[in-house]
Design a protein around this motif. Structure first.
Motif, PDB file in Angstrom:
ATOM      1  N   PHE A 319       0.826  -1.202   0.000  1.00 44.96           N
ATOM      2  CA  PHE A 319       0.000   0.000   0.000  1.00 44.96           C
ATOM      3  C   PHE A 319       0.868   1.263   0.000  1.00 44.96           C
ATOM      4  O   PHE A 319       0.578   2.227  -0.712  1.00 44.96           O
ATOM      5  CB  PHE A 319      -0.923  -0.001   1.226  1.00 44.96           C
ATOM      6  N   VAL A 320       1.939   1.256   0.785  1.00 46.53           N
ATOM      7  CA  VAL A 320       2.844   2.404   0.834  1.00 46.53           C
ATOM      8  C   VAL A 320       3.510   2.625  -0.514  1.00 46.53           C
ATOM      9  O   VAL A 320       3.629   3.774  -0.992  1.00 46.53           O
ATOM     10  CB  VAL A 320       3.912   2.209   1.937  1.00 46.53           C
ATOM     11  N   ILE A 321       3.945   1.550  -1.160  1.00 45.62           N
ATOM     12  CA  ILE A 321       4.574   1.664  -2.488  1.00 45.62           C
ATOM     13  C   ILE A 321       3.590   2.250  -3.498  1.00 45.62           C
ATOM     14  O   ILE A 321       3.931   3.154  -4.279  1.00 45.62           O
ATOM     15  CB  ILE A 321       5.073   0.283  -2.971  1.00 45.62           C
ATOM     16  N   ILE A 322       2.352   1.742  -3.494  1.00 47.98           N
ATOM     17  CA  ILE A 322       1.328   2.238  -4.428  1.00 47.98           C
ATOM     18  C   ILE A 322       1.046   3.714  -4.184  1.00 47.98           C
ATOM     19  O   ILE A 322       0.970   4.526  -5.127  1.00 47.98           O
ATOM     20  CB  ILE A 322       0.037   1.410  -4.305  1.00 47.98           C
ATOM     21  N   MET A 323       0.905   4.104  -2.930  1.00 51.65           N
ATOM     22  CA  MET A 323       0.622   5.502  -2.598  1.00 51.65           C
ATOM     23  C   MET A 323       1.791   6.408  -2.954  1.00 51.65           C
ATOM     24  O   MET A 323       1.592   7.556  -3.364  1.00 51.65           O
ATOM     25  CB  MET A 323       0.281   5.631  -1.116  1.00 51.65           C
ATOM     26  N   ALA A 324       3.028   5.904  -2.820  1.00 54.02           N
ATOM     27  CA  ALA A 324       4.203   6.695  -3.196  1.00 54.02           C
ATOM     28  C   ALA A 324       4.219   6.951  -4.701  1.00 54.02           C
ATOM     29  O   ALA A 324       4.551   8.057  -5.150  1.00 54.02           O
ATOM     30  CB  ALA A 324       5.479   5.972  -2.765  1.00 54.02           C
ATOM     31  N   VAL A 325       3.837   5.937  -5.483  1.00 55.57           N
ATOM     32  CA  VAL A 325       3.767   6.095  -6.941  1.00 55.57           C
ATOM     33  C   VAL A 325       2.682   7.105  -7.311  1.00 55.57           C
ATOM     34  O   VAL A 325       2.897   7.991  -8.155  1.00 55.57           O
ATOM     35  CB  VAL A 325       3.496   4.738  -7.618  1.00 55.57           C
ATOM     36  N   ARG A 340      -2.981  11.436   6.962  1.00 52.43           N
ATOM     37  CA  ARG A 340      -1.701  11.315   7.654  1.00 52.43           C
ATOM     38  C   ARG A 340      -0.575  11.196   6.634  1.00 52.43           C
ATOM     39  O   ARG A 340      -0.679  10.426   5.680  1.00 52.43           O
ATOM     40  CB  ARG A 340      -1.685  10.083   8.579  1.00 52.43           C
ATOM     41  N   THR A 341       0.496  11.952   6.849  1.00 55.52           N
ATOM     42  CA  THR A 341       1.652  11.908   5.954  1.00 55.52           C
ATOM     43  C   THR A 341       2.553  10.726   6.310  1.00 55.52           C
ATOM     44  O   THR A 341       2.866  10.512   7.485  1.00 55.52           O
ATOM     45  CB  THR A 341       2.469  13.205   6.063  1.00 55.52           C
ATOM     46  N   ILE A 342       2.945   9.972   5.297  1.00 51.36           N
ATOM     47  CA  ILE A 342       3.850   8.837   5.496  1.00 51.36           C
ATOM     48  C   ILE A 342       5.279   9.341   5.419  1.00 51.36           C
ATOM     49  O   ILE A 342       5.686   9.938   4.419  1.00 51.36           O
ATOM     50  CB  ILE A 342       3.619   7.748   4.432  1.00 51.36           C
ATOM     51  N   ARG A 343       6.049   9.106   6.468  1.00 54.33           N
ATOM     52  CA  ARG A 343       7.423   9.599   6.505  1.00 54.33           C
ATOM     53  C   ARG A 343       8.281   8.901   5.455  1.00 54.33           C
ATOM     54  O   ARG A 343       8.050   7.750   5.120  1.00 54.33           O
ATOM     55  CB  ARG A 343       8.023   9.400   7.902  1.00 54.33           C
ATOM     56  N   LYS A 344       9.313   9.622   4.999  1.00 55.38           N
ATOM     57  CA  LYS A 344      10.150   9.120   3.905  1.00 55.38           C
ATOM     58  C   LYS A 344      10.865   7.823   4.257  1.00 55.38           C
ATOM     59  O   LYS A 344      11.066   6.967   3.399  1.00 55.38           O
ATOM     60  CB  LYS A 344      11.167  10.188   3.489  1.00 55.38           C
ATOM     61  N   HIS A 345      11.261   7.663   5.525  1.00 52.85           N
ATOM     62  CA  HIS A 345      11.984   6.440   5.863  1.00 52.85           C
ATOM     63  C   HIS A 345      11.060   5.225   5.803  1.00 52.85           C
ATOM     64  O   HIS A 345      11.521   4.096   5.563  1.00 52.85           O
ATOM     65  CB  HIS A 345      12.632   6.575   7.252  1.00 52.85           C
ATOM     66  N   ILE A 346       9.756   5.404   5.983  1.00 49.40           N
ATOM     67  CA  ILE A 346       8.799   4.304   5.826  1.00 49.40           C
ATOM     68  C   ILE A 346       8.696   3.915   4.355  1.00 49.40           C
ATOM     69  O   ILE A 346       8.633   2.728   4.013  1.00 49.40           O
ATOM     70  CB  ILE A 346       7.417   4.704   6.370  1.00 49.40           C
ATOM     71  N   VAL A 347       8.682   4.928   3.478  1.00 47.36           N
ATOM     72  CA  VAL A 347       8.639   4.664   2.035  1.00 47.36           C
ATOM     73  C   VAL A 347       9.904   3.927   1.598  1.00 47.36           C
ATOM     74  O   VAL A 347       9.842   2.961   0.829  1.00 47.36           O
ATOM     75  CB  VAL A 347       8.487   5.975   1.245  1.00 47.36           C
ATOM     76  N   LEU A 348      11.060   4.363   2.108  1.00 46.34           N
ATOM     77  CA  LEU A 348      12.326   3.712   1.764  1.00 46.34           C
ATOM     78  C   LEU A 348      12.361   2.275   2.282  1.00 46.34           C
ATOM     79  O   LEU A 348      12.862   1.374   1.608  1.00 46.34           O
ATOM     80  CB  LEU A 348      13.499   4.505   2.347  1.00 46.34           C
ATOM     81  N   LYS A 349      11.824   2.060   3.479  1.00 49.56           N
ATOM     82  CA  LYS A 349      11.774   0.704   4.032  1.00 49.56           C
ATOM     83  C   LYS A 349      10.887  -0.192   3.174  1.00 49.56           C
ATOM     84  O   LYS A 349      11.249  -1.347   2.872  1.00 49.56           O
ATOM     85  CB  LYS A 349      11.245   0.748   5.465  1.00 49.56           C
TER      86      LYS A 349
END
Length: 444
Positions: A319-325, A340-349
């Protein structure tokens, strides 16, 4: 002296390294127990014993020999014990033992529990473990009672109660092991079996953190972001999967075509939710079409939820990957979910988990393409199922070569522990605080 040196080395291990070490020890112990003469009806090779122990400990469910026919009662008890340990977590039981003995749970053990349960902090992890144990045993007991009410009249007290006990533990821990050769195909249209078994592995696969939040919160709005994403994503994916399986397999004579409409719906529902790392099947998976198999690749790769008994990269990761795209395509800087904003380190993880997982799956598929005499779809299905600790197979597990079995053993192990656990166990921490100048790099 030797014991003291070993203890010192063990203490110096990082939490991920300790988890890997303990998992390996228990798999080796399980392998040794399954190799005992009275554990099987006709003997078993060391590789097959290792494969079975790993499959049980990682709650995958892939089998190279028939569980109900090849193993004695002792062997099956060993398997179900490994399933319980692997599903609920080694550290969960370790904390329970410490509490029973009245010993203090120190910082080292709390860090291990944090790593094992995939928590972001060590605060409240011991309380979480207590809740996990109580809730898990309660749900398994309820599942056992209902299944016994269904199977005891059909099979008798001894056989019915044992089948209920085995399948309740296997289902809740998303293991997929069955004492019957055709899994649950005899109950494809049975409402009680479908509902109870699927309830057990959905509850086990949604994650203990979500369940705790669900019980504690009065409304959906009060829930944590993780819980909201897991609940919404689970419902949406399961509905899409059920509809897709029903459409794709409706006219397939090897799966749904010869069933009544009601049984078709039950079969579609069960196969849709079981791909989320449960591993049971109520129709013949070896008979599904290529289009259905390809669709199931995605479901198995995504898997269940964090802090659950299931595997895969996890629903929240996808879900995080899809939302980042989507965020990038919209020209925004940060992904936002439910305000809620997803922090960058969560996206990188999430990105790291996905890329490492793809590399592991691709490498294993490549190895099996070289060593096995099966179609690419069958091999890819087997590998992704093993990585997601799903346990579904298109019927090639028992035909794998020794190299193929070892490769599947390895990927089941990685799939259970998680690619990041392995990466963190091997990586050296970067204690430097140096920042280099920025410069653009052409991509795409």
């Amino acid at each position: 002296m030797i014991r003291n040196r070993f203890a010192l080395k063990f203490i110096k291990l990082s939490p991920p390294q300790v988890l890997i070490f303990v998992f390996l020890i228990l798999i080796i112990l399980g392998t040794s127990l399954l190799k005992l003469p009275f554990a099987t009806t006709g003997g078993i090779t060391w590789v097959d014993a290792l494969f079975t122990a790993t499959s049980a400990m990682t709650v995958t469910g892939l089998v190279v020999i028939d569980t109900g026919e090849a193993f004695t009662l002792f062997g099956e008890i060993v398997i179900v014990s490994l399933i319980q340990l692997g599903g609920l977590g080694i550290m969960t039981f370790a904390v329970l033992i410490f509490m029973v003995l009245g010993r203090k749970i120190g910082m080292k053990h709390r860090l291990l529990v944090q790593q094992a349960t995939n928590q972001t902090s060590i605060g409240g992890v011991v309380k979480l473990v207590k809740n996990i144990l109580i809730f898990s045993l309660a749900v398994e007991t309820v599942g056992f009672v209902i299944l016994a009410a269904r199977w005891v009249p059909e099979m008798g007290w001894q056989a019915g109660a044992y089948a209920s006990f085995f399948h309740s533990i296997s289902a809740f821990n998303n293991a997929g092991f069955s004492i019957w050769s055709n899994s649950l195909m005899n109950y494809v249209g049975d409402p009680i079996v479908n509902i109870v078994i699927s309830f057990l592995f959905i509850v086990g696969g949604i994650g203990f953190t979500v369940l705790n939040d669900l019980i504690r919160s009065k409304t959906f709005r009060e829930m944590a972001l993780h819980s909201k994403v897991m609940l919404t994503g689970t419902v949406v994916i399961n509905l899409i999967a059920m509809f897709a399986f029903f459409i794709l397999e409706y006219h397939n004579p090897q799966t749904l075509a010869n069933l009544s409409l009601g049984d078709k719906l039950w079969g579609s529902y069960f196969q849709a939710v079981t791909t989320r790392t449960a591993g049971f099947n109520s129709v013949d998976i070896s008979g599904i079409g290529i289009d259905t198999a390809f669709f199931m690749f995605v479901l198995m790769f995504i898997g269940a939820g964090s802090t659950s008994t299931g595997g895969g990269i996890k629903l929240t990761t996808a879900f995080v990957i899809i939302m980042a795209v989507i965020t990038f395509l919209r020209g925004k800087s940060d992904p936002v979910i439910y305000g809620r904003t997803i922090r960058k380190h969560i996206v990188l993880k999430a990105l790291a988990i996905t890329i490492i997982s793809i590399m592991i799956v691709y490498t294993t598929i490549f190895i099996l393409v070289l060593t096995e005499d099966h179609t690419f779809i069958e091999i890819a299905f087997e590998v992704i199922s093993a990585f997601g600790t799903v346990g579904l197979s298109m019927g090639i597990t028992g035909d794998l070569s020794t190299i193929g079995r070892i490769a599947i053993i390895f990927i089941m192990f990685l799939g259970k522990l998680g690619p990041l656990t392995l990466a963190f166990s091997l990586a050296q921490p970067d204690r430097t605080n140096i920042r280099y100048p920025d410069e653009d790099l052409f991509t795409g």
